[in-house]
Design an enzyme around this catalytic site. Structure first.
Site, PDB file in Angstrom:
ATOM      1  N   ASP A  33      35.840  39.900  96.477  1.00  0.00           N
ATOM      2  CA  ASP A  33      34.664  39.653  97.776  1.00  0.00           C
ATOM      3  C   ASP A  33      35.451  38.964  98.831  1.00  0.00           C
ATOM      4  O   ASP A  33      36.411  38.455  99.009  1.00  0.00           O
ATOM      5  CB  ASP A  33      33.743  38.661  96.918  1.00  0.00           C
ATOM      6  CG  ASP A  33      32.478  38.559  97.801  1.00  0.00           C
ATOM      7  OD1 ASP A  33      32.107  39.719  98.679  1.00  0.00           O
ATOM      8  OD2 ASP A  33      31.875  37.758  97.723  1.00  0.00           O
ATOM      9  N   GLY A  34      34.682  39.678  99.958  1.00  0.00           N
ATOM     10  CA  GLY A  34      35.040  38.979 101.253  1.00  0.00           C
ATOM     11  C   GLY A  34      35.686  39.959 102.029  1.00  0.00           C
ATOM     12  O   GLY A  34      36.321  39.880 103.314  1.00  0.00           O
ATOM     13  N   ARG A  37      33.892  40.152 105.589  1.00  0.00           N
ATOM     14  CA  ARG A  37      34.143  38.838 106.427  1.00  0.00           C
ATOM     15  C   ARG A  37      35.844  38.821 106.997  1.00  0.00           C
ATOM     16  O   ARG A  37      36.109  38.550 108.115  1.00  0.00           O
ATOM     17  CB  ARG A  37      34.021  37.741 105.616  1.00  0.00           C
ATOM     18  CG  ARG A  37      32.560  37.215 105.720  1.00  0.00           C
ATOM     19  CD  ARG A  37      32.213  36.321 104.644  1.00  0.00           C
ATOM     20  NE  ARG A  37      32.049  36.995 103.458  1.00  0.00           N
ATOM     21  CZ  ARG A  37      31.980  36.324 102.116  1.00  0.00           C
ATOM     22  NH1 ARG A  37      32.032  34.869 102.251  1.00  0.00           N
ATOM     23  NH2 ARG A  37      31.817  36.915 101.106  1.00  0.00           N
ATOM     24  N   HIS A  50      37.528  46.774 103.386  1.00  0.00           N
ATOM     25  CA  HIS A  50      37.859  47.733 102.304  1.00  0.00           C
ATOM     26  C   HIS A  50      39.050  48.206 102.151  1.00  0.00           C
ATOM     27  O   HIS A  50      39.656  48.150 101.065  1.00  0.00           O
ATOM     28  CB  HIS A  50      36.454  48.592 102.039  1.00  0.00           C
ATOM     29  CG  HIS A  50      35.082  47.774 102.161  1.00  0.00           C
ATOM     30  ND1 HIS A  50      34.939  47.032 101.281  1.00  0.00           N
ATOM     31  CD2 HIS A  50      33.978  48.457 102.751  1.00  0.00           C
ATOM     32  CE1 HIS A  50      33.426  46.670 101.405  1.00  0.00           C
ATOM     33  NE2 HIS A  50      33.084  47.290 102.619  1.00  0.00           N
ATOM     34  N   LEU A 144      49.148  47.137  80.504  1.00  0.00           N
ATOM     35  CA  LEU A 144      47.999  46.572  81.387  1.00  0.00           C
ATOM     36  C   LEU A 144      46.914  47.304  81.056  1.00  0.00           C
ATOM     37  O   LEU A 144      47.017  48.586  81.644  1.00  0.00           O
ATOM     38  CB  LEU A 144      48.300  45.924  82.536  1.00  0.00           C
ATOM     39  CG  LEU A 144      47.080  45.694  83.326  1.00  0.00           C
ATOM     40  CD1 LEU A 144      46.541  44.012  82.975  1.00  0.00           C
ATOM     41  CD2 LEU A 144      47.504  45.434  84.994  1.00  0.00           C
TER      42      LEU A 144
HETATM   43  C1  IPE Z   1      29.774  41.278  94.182  1.00  0.00           C
HETATM   44  O1  IPE Z   1      29.781  41.224  95.492  1.00  0.00           O
HETATM   45  C2  IPE Z   1      30.059  42.776  94.025  1.00  0.00           C
HETATM   46  C3  IPE Z   1      31.388  43.180  94.011  1.00  0.00           C
HETATM   47  C4  IPE Z   1      32.384  42.695  94.263  1.00  0.00           C
HETATM   48  C5  IPE Z   1      31.812  44.761  93.640  1.00  0.00           C
HETATM   49  P1  IPE Z   1      28.783  41.238  96.682  1.00  0.00           P
HETATM   50  O2  IPE Z   1      29.356  40.878  98.071  1.00  0.00           O
HETATM   51  O3  IPE Z   1      28.126  42.411  96.585  1.00  0.00           O
HETATM   52  O4  IPE Z   1      27.932  39.939  96.180  1.00  0.00           O
HETATM   53  P2  IPE Z   1      26.581  39.164  96.735  1.00  0.00           P
HETATM   54  O5  IPE Z   1      25.718  40.222  97.439  1.00  0.00           O
HETATM   55  O6  IPE Z   1      27.421  38.425  97.885  1.00  0.00           O
HETATM   56  O7  IPE Z   1      26.016  38.403  95.777  1.00  0.00           O
HETATM   57  C1  IPE Z   2      33.616  43.143  98.473  1.00  0.00           C
HETATM   58  O1  IPE Z   2      33.776  42.755  99.877  1.00  0.00           O
HETATM   59  C2  IPE Z   2      33.563  44.425  98.221  1.00  0.00           C
HETATM   60  C3  IPE Z   2      32.416  45.095  97.663  1.00  0.00           C
HETATM   61  C4  IPE Z   2      31.445  44.323  97.427  1.00  0.00           C
HETATM   62  C5  IPE Z   2      32.204  46.483  97.450  1.00  0.00           C
HETATM   63  P1  IPE Z   2      32.203  42.533 100.643  1.00  0.00           P
HETATM   64  O2  IPE Z   2      32.047  43.985 101.311  1.00  0.00           O
HETATM   65  O3  IPE Z   2      31.104  42.159  99.731  1.00  0.00           O
HETATM   66  O4  IPE Z   2      32.653  41.778 101.761  1.00  0.00           O
HETATM   67  P2  IPE Z   2      31.686  40.293 102.211  1.00  0.00           P
HETATM   68  O5  IPE Z   2      31.133  39.625 101.237  1.00  0.00           O
HETATM   69  O6  IPE Z   2      30.691  41.329 103.235  1.00  0.00           O
HETATM   70  O7  IPE Z   2      32.554  39.728 103.301  1.00  0.00           O
HETATM   71 MG    MG Z   3      30.409  40.260  99.595  1.00  0.00          MG
END
Ligand code: IPE
Ligand code: IPE
Ligand code: MG
Length: 253
Positions: A33-34, A37, A50, A144
C-alpha cells in the site's frame, strides 16, 4: 539487463546481523500500500507510484528468496479496487505483463514459481494471458512460491467456498458432519498453502482491507510507514527480525 541473483544458502552472504536460519516465516503475506501517496508527494500522477511499485515487488522477492521464505503472497488488486477511476484500473491491469516482461527471466533463474489467488476469470483477457504464460512457464519450479492476490476479496472467497460446499453436500460429495476447518480451507483459493505466518502492511494503514480474513487468524502483524515504492530488502528484513522475536501462543500459555 537485470542482475542475476542466485539463491544464497549461507547466512553470512545476506546480512551479518541477521540469521536467516533462525525462525524464518514460511509464508509472508504483504498488503502493498501507498503507491498513490508516494506519487502525490512528488507531484506525479498516481500511476507513477504503481509503476515504481513494480521495482519494490522485485526487491521483496529477492529478499524473501535470500531468507528462504517459502511462500510470498502479495496483495496486488482487491475486489474493491474496481471502484477506482477506469484509467487507473487499466494501468494496474497492464502491470503484471510489464513486471513479467522485465523479471520473468530472473524469476526463472531463481526457481521461483508464480501463482495467483482471486477471481482470475474476471480479469481482462490480456492480463490473464500474461499471467497464465508465467504460471505455465514456472509451474515446475520448486523455489519460492510468488503468489499474487489479483482481483482478490476475502469475503467473496469465503462466500464462494460456502456455495461450493453446499453444492457438494447436495450431490453427496461431502457430508455436513464431515465439514471441519481443514475441509473448509480446501474450498478457499489458498487450498494447499499454509496460513501466512507474517502479515506486512506498508504505508501506515492498519487494516486488512478484505485480505485473507480466514487465513490470518493467527498470523503475526507488522506495520511500517514506508510507502510501497520505497520498500526494499532492508525494510523486509526488519520485519523478519521482528518476527524472529515473536512468541506465538495460539491460545496456549
Ligand atoms: C488494499 O489497499 C488493496 C491492495 C493493496 C491491493 P487499498 O489501498 O485498496 O485499501 P484501502 O482502500 O485503503 O483500505
Ligand atoms: C497500493 O497503493 C496499490 C493498490 C491498491 C493497487 P494505493 O494505490 O492504494 O496507494 P494509496 O493508498 O492511494 O497511497
Ligand atoms: Mg491504498
Amino acid at each position: 539487463m537485470s542482475m542475476k541473483i542466485p539463491f544464497i544458502k549461507s547466512k553470512q552472504a545476506v546480512n551479518a546481523d541477521f540469521d536467516v536460519t533462525e525462525n524464518i516465516p514460511d509464508h509472508v503475506a504483504i498488503i502493498m500500500d501507498g503507491n498513490g501517496r508516494w506519487a502525490e508527494k512528488r507531484g506525479l500522477p498516481r500511476i507513477a507510484g504503481h509503476k515504481e511499485g513494480v521495482k519494490a515487488v522485485m526487491n521483496v522477492v529477492r529478499a524473501a528468496n535470500h531468507a528462504h521464505v517459502k511462500v510470498l503472497t502479495l496483495y496486488a488488486f482487491s475486489t474493491e479496487n474496481w471502484n477506482r477511476p477506469k484509467p487507473e484500473i487499466d494501468f494496474l491491469m497492464k502491470l503484471p505483463k510489464e513486471f513479467l516482461h522485465i523479471y520473468l527471466p530472473e524469476l526463472m533463474e531463481n526457481n521461483v514459481k508464480i501463482d495467483t489467488i482471486g477471481d482470475f476469470a474476471a480479469l481482462p483477457a490480456h492480463t490473464q494471458k500474461a499471467v497464465k504464460y508465467a504460471k505455465d512457464k514456472t509451474k515446475d519450479n520448486d523455489g519460492l512460491l510468488l503468489n499474487f492476490a489479483l482481483n482478490y476479496g476475502s469475503r467473496y472467497e469465503i462466500m464462494q467456498a460456502i456455495k461450493q460446499i453446499m453444492d457438494d453436500v447436495d450431490c453427496n460429495k461431502v457430508s455436513v458432519d464431515a465439514i471441519d476447518e481443514d475441509i473448509f480451507s480446501e474450498y478457499l483459493y489458498t487450498n494447499g498453502l499454509s496460513d501466512p505466518d507474517l502479515l506486512i502492511r506498508t504505508s501506515g494503514e492498519k487494516r486488512l482491507s478484505n485480505f485473507l480474513l480466514w487465513q490470518l487468524a493467527y498470523s503475526e502483524f507488522w506495520f511500517t510507514d514506508v510507502l510501497w515504492p520505497d520498500m526494499d530488502e532492508k525494510v523486509f528484513n526488519e520485519a523478519l527480525k521482528d518476527y524472529q522475536n515473536r512468541k506465538r501462543r495460539y491460545g496456549g500459555i
